[in-house]
Write a protein that holds these residues in place. Structure first.
Motif, PDB file in Angstrom:
ATOM      1  N   LEU A 103       0.830  -1.203   0.000  1.00  0.00           N
ATOM      2  CA  LEU A 103       0.000   0.000   0.000  1.00  0.00           C
ATOM      3  C   LEU A 103       0.867   1.256   0.000  1.00  0.00           C
ATOM      4  CD1 LEU A 103      -2.685  -1.154   2.577  1.00  0.00           C
ATOM      5  CD2 LEU A 103      -2.975  -0.950   0.084  1.00  0.00           C
ATOM      6  N   ARG A 104       1.913   1.265   0.819  1.00  0.00           N
ATOM      7  CA  ARG A 104       2.821   2.419   0.846  1.00  0.00           C
ATOM      8  C   ARG A 104       3.483   2.616  -0.519  1.00  0.00           C
ATOM      9  NH1 ARG A 104       3.910   0.121   6.181  1.00  0.00           N
ATOM     10  NH2 ARG A 104       3.034   1.604   7.675  1.00  0.00           N
ATOM     11  N   GLY A 105       3.919   1.532  -1.126  1.00  0.00           N
ATOM     12  CA  GLY A 105       4.540   1.631  -2.441  1.00  0.00           C
ATOM     13  C   GLY A 105       3.613   2.231  -3.467  1.00  0.00           C
ATOM     14  N   PHE A 106       2.346   1.901  -3.396  1.00  0.00           N
ATOM     15  CA  PHE A 106       1.378   2.412  -4.364  1.00  0.00           C
ATOM     16  C   PHE A 106       0.942   3.836  -4.041  1.00  0.00           C
ATOM     17  CE2 PHE A 106      -3.030   2.966  -5.840  1.00  0.00           C
ATOM     18  CZ  PHE A 106      -2.848   2.776  -7.202  1.00  0.00           C
TER      19      PHE A 106
ATOM     20  N   VAL B  84       3.559   5.728  -6.258  1.00  0.00           N
ATOM     21  CA  VAL B  84       2.850   5.818  -7.535  1.00  0.00           C
ATOM     22  C   VAL B  84       1.898   7.012  -7.554  1.00  0.00           C
ATOM     23  CG1 VAL B  84       1.333   4.630  -9.170  1.00  0.00           C
ATOM     24  CG2 VAL B  84       3.069   3.329  -7.909  1.00  0.00           C
ATOM     25  N   LEU B  85       1.029   7.123  -6.548  1.00  0.00           N
ATOM     26  CA  LEU B  85       0.053   8.216  -6.546  1.00  0.00           C
ATOM     27  C   LEU B  85       0.619   9.532  -6.046  1.00  0.00           C
ATOM     28  CD1 LEU B  85      -3.271   6.515  -5.384  1.00  0.00           C
ATOM     29  CD2 LEU B  85      -2.271   6.677  -7.673  1.00  0.00           C
ATOM     30  N   GLY B  86       1.753   9.506  -5.349  1.00  0.00           N
ATOM     31  CA  GLY B  86       2.361  10.744  -4.863  1.00  0.00           C
ATOM     32  C   GLY B  86       1.735  11.289  -3.593  1.00  0.00           C
ATOM     33  N   MET B  87       1.037  10.445  -2.853  1.00  0.00           N
ATOM     34  CA  MET B  87       0.435  10.881  -1.598  1.00  0.00           C
ATOM     35  C   MET B  87       1.491  10.834  -0.496  1.00  0.00           C
ATOM     36  SD  MET B  87      -3.332   9.081  -1.875  1.00  0.00           S
ATOM     37  CE  MET B  87      -4.207  10.288  -0.844  1.00  0.00           C
ATOM     38  N   THR B  88       1.187  11.422   0.637  1.00  0.00           N
ATOM     39  CA  THR B  88       2.066  11.415   1.793  1.00  0.00           C
ATOM     40  C   THR B  88       1.439  10.531   2.860  1.00  0.00           C
ATOM     41  OG1 THR B  88       2.798  13.665   1.329  1.00  0.00           O
ATOM     42  CG2 THR B  88       3.112  12.870   3.573  1.00  0.00           C
ATOM     43  N   GLU B  89       2.238   9.660   3.457  1.00  0.00           N
ATOM     44  CA  GLU B  89       1.716   8.869   4.568  1.00  0.00           C
ATOM     45  C   GLU B  89       1.687   9.747   5.808  1.00  0.00           C
ATOM     46  OE1 GLU B  89       2.160   4.611   6.897  1.00  0.00           O
ATOM     47  OE2 GLU B  89       3.716   5.187   5.458  1.00  0.00           O
ATOM     48  N   THR B  90       0.595   9.676   6.542  1.00  0.00           N
ATOM     49  CA  THR B  90       0.471  10.423   7.791  1.00  0.00           C
ATOM     50  C   THR B  90       0.450   9.436   8.954  1.00  0.00           C
ATOM     51  OG1 THR B  90      -1.945  10.458   7.635  1.00  0.00           O
ATOM     52  CG2 THR B  90      -0.773  12.325   6.708  1.00  0.00           C
ATOM     53  N   ALA B  91       1.005   9.859  10.072  1.00  0.00           N
ATOM     54  CA  ALA B  91       1.088   8.992  11.241  1.00  0.00           C
ATOM     55  C   ALA B  91      -0.297   8.767  11.839  1.00  0.00           C
ATOM     56  CB  ALA B  91       2.012   9.609  12.276  1.00  0.00           C
ATOM     57  N   LYS B  92      -0.549   7.523  12.199  1.00  0.00           N
ATOM     58  CA  LYS B  92      -1.773   7.191  12.915  1.00  0.00           C
ATOM     59  C   LYS B  92      -1.505   7.365  14.407  1.00  0.00           C
ATOM     60  CE  LYS B  92      -4.083   3.551  11.737  1.00  0.00           C
ATOM     61  NZ  LYS B  92      -4.493   2.168  11.412  1.00  0.00           N
ATOM     62  N   PRO B  93      -2.505   7.741  15.180  1.00  0.00           N
ATOM     63  CA  PRO B  93      -2.324   7.771  16.632  1.00  0.00           C
ATOM     64  C   PRO B  93      -1.889   6.380  17.110  1.00  0.00           C
ATOM     65  CG  PRO B  93      -4.402   8.783  16.006  1.00  0.00           C
ATOM     66  CD  PRO B  93      -3.849   8.156  14.772  1.00  0.00           C
TER      67      PRO B  93
END
Length: 136
Positions: free
Chosen positions: A20-23, A27-36
């Motif tokens: 999921l992170r790879g995609f 690929v989509l150029g989104m940023t992962e945000t930290a979950k609580p």
């Protein structure tokens, strides 16, 4: 009164976070945000770009969303479609929404995603399917 859409949640199978992170990031150029921390212990991951926020939570048994989907507005939709196919994703164009160019694809676990861009008065392209490099 509803003020805004905060996020859309999609399901994913346990252990799929690296794919999921790879995609979503690469690929989509989104940023992962930290979950609580209390939510991070449950697995899954959260992503955002512009005003779009997607939460992917793990679910067992997992079943991908094949009809329900987020609609993500993009700029330069042709370039965005090329980017997905270059990374092995299938792209299916759909001209049935007046005033928009749009296509559908799926994430690595099979969830349906819609990508669209307002087109103004110009006609949308005919429906066609492009196969990504990893399709067989």
């Amino acid at each position: 009164m509803i003020a805004a859409l905060d996020h859309v949640q999609l399901a994913a199978p346990p252990g799929s976070e690296p794919a999921l992170r790879g995609f979503y990031v690469d690929v989509l150029g989104m940023t992962e945000t930290a979950k609580p921390p209390v939510l991070a212990a449950r697995g899954g991951c959260w992503f955002e770009a512009g005003g779009a926020r997607l939460h992917l939570g793990t679910e067992e048994p997992f079943r991908p969303a094949r009809k329900a989907h987020p609609g993500l507005r993009v700029r330069d939709i042709e370039a965005f479609a090329r980017r997905l196919t270059e990374h092995g994703a299938d792209v299916t164009w759909d001209d049935s929404l007046p005033g928009h160019r749009r296509f559908y694809s799926t994430d690595p676990v099979g969830n349906r995603l819609e990508f669209l861009e307002p087109s103004g008065p110009s006609p949308a392209p005919p429906k066609r399917v492009l196969r990504g490099a990893g399709s067989g």
